[in-house]
Design an enzyme around this catalytic site. Structure first.
Site, PDB file in Angstrom:
ATOM      1  CG  ASN A  56      -9.680   3.427   0.802  1.00  0.00           C
ATOM      2  OD1 ASN A  56      -8.504   3.702   0.820  1.00  0.00           O
ATOM      3  ND2 ASN A  56     -10.124   2.185   0.889  1.00  0.00           N
ATOM      4  CG  ASP A  73      -7.605   0.501  -1.890  1.00  0.00           C
ATOM      5  OD1 ASP A  73      -7.598   1.503  -1.153  1.00  0.00           O
ATOM      6  OD2 ASP A  73      -7.301  -0.629  -1.497  1.00  0.00           O
ATOM      7  CD  GLU A  85      -3.118   0.856   0.376  1.00  0.00           C
ATOM      8  OE1 GLU A  85      -2.475   1.847  -0.036  1.00  0.00           O
ATOM      9  OE2 GLU A  85      -4.363   0.789   0.294  1.00  0.00           O
ATOM     10  CG  ASN A 120      -7.128   4.135   4.106  1.00  0.00           C
ATOM     11  OD1 ASN A 120      -6.888   4.435   2.938  1.00  0.00           O
ATOM     12  ND2 ASN A 120      -7.390   2.888   4.474  1.00  0.00           N
TER      13      ASN A 120
END
Length: 317
Positions: free
Chosen positions: A190, A240, A46, A133
């Site tokens: 997100n 995402d 990520e 996040n």
């Protein structure tokens, strides 16, 4: 330290994994460039962020609680920071310092040039944040981040804990003295990114059905936001993290469902699907890097993939 990934030469150019669904996409990609896997060995990759001054990429391996580094010159990968606080999203501020969202500490931090870690945000109105996040830094130096509860719902990407605040989007002022709640009506905020002119803030709404990408207009004061409106829905897909190129197109990490959905999808500023990059794994997030910000780095489950493209990432970090 891991050896550089050995890559088999593609059978032919152009790469069949790069699929134009609209003629406009053909201007954004290169016929003599192909998808490469440059690193592997993560459990859930990520938050990639490019450091052009050092010619390296950092990204979070969230469940393994570490930040990884890939060097463009040596083509080697190693652990850059172990015990990262289950880091997720990363960015850089206007002084080139690393800004990180940490699930475990439920905070946003800054890594100083000497390696010290400064906490920028961990509470709002006396309550603990959920699990920051993703993060982006605006040209005025303000830091914007999303705060869904994904890192406190279990022990895989953080530690299970009670949610004290609604999922929301926050802004840290350029001087770091004020944390402001900007919007708490986006369901599961997100990934986020500004348009090149910073007049629009795009956010992934990851808990709506179907999942949406919403847009919030930024007022002339550079701070106030309009209510979110849906730019487009993802249908069966799962967007995402994402970034924006200099022409305002959205390059979105994509996946879940069937393997045909895994990879990256590219949309115009109006939400029109232009093309896709098929990957063997779901893409969680991405960034632009390389000498000219024309190399797309895609964090995809266990691996990092790259593709040289015929555009550049917007200068907003």
């Amino acid at each position: 330290m891991h050896d550089a990934i050995e890559r088999a030469a593609p059978t032919r150019y152009p790469d069949a994994a790069v699929l134009a669904l609209d003629p406009r996409f053909e201007k954004l990609v290169l016929p003599l460039a192909a998808v490469e896997r440059v690193a592997t060995g993560s459990r859930w990759a990520e938050g990639p962020v490019w450091f052009g001054d050092g010619r390296y990429l950092l990204w979070s391996d969230v469940p393994n609680d570490r930040i990884m580094r890939w060097d463009e010159v040596s083509q080697q990968t190693h652990v850059w920071r172990h015990a990262s606080g289950h880091a997720n999203g990363n960015s850089r501020d206007r002084q080139g310092r690393l800004i990180t969202c940490e699930h475990l500490g439920r905070r946003v931090t800054r890594t100083e040039h000497d390696g010290r870690i400064t906490v920028l945000a961990d509470h709002y109105q006396g309550k603990r944040l959920n699990s920051p996040n993703d993060v982006v830094v605006k040209s005025d130096g303000s830091i914007w981040f999303t705060d869904p509860p994904f890192g406190i719902i279990g022990y895989y990407q953080g530690e299970k804990a009670e949610q004290e605040l609604p999922a929301a989007i926050y802004r840290i002022s350029p001087d770091g003295q004020e944390i402001r709640l900007m919007c708490d009506t986006v369901q599961g905020p997100n990934g986020l990114a500004f348009s090149p002119d910073e007049r629009h803030l795009y956010v992934i709404e990851s808990r709506s059905r179907p999942r949406n990408i919403v847009v919030l207009d930024v007022a002339n004061d550079g701070v106030s936001l309009s209510p979110p409106r849906v730019l487009f829905d993802a249908g069966d897909g799962t967007p995402d993290g994402f970034r924006v190129d200099i022409e305002g197109n959205l390059w979105c990490g994509w996946g879940m469902g069937t393997a045909e959905l895994d990879g990256v999808r590219v949309f115009s500023p109006q939400g029109e699907l232009l093309g896709r990059i098929a990957l063997p794994e779901r893409c969680a997030n991405l960034c632009f890097g390389g000498k000219h910000r024309n190399r797309l780095f895609m964090a995809s489950c266990t691996s990092i993939y790259s593709l040289f493209v015929n555009t550049q990432g917007a200068t907003a970090l």
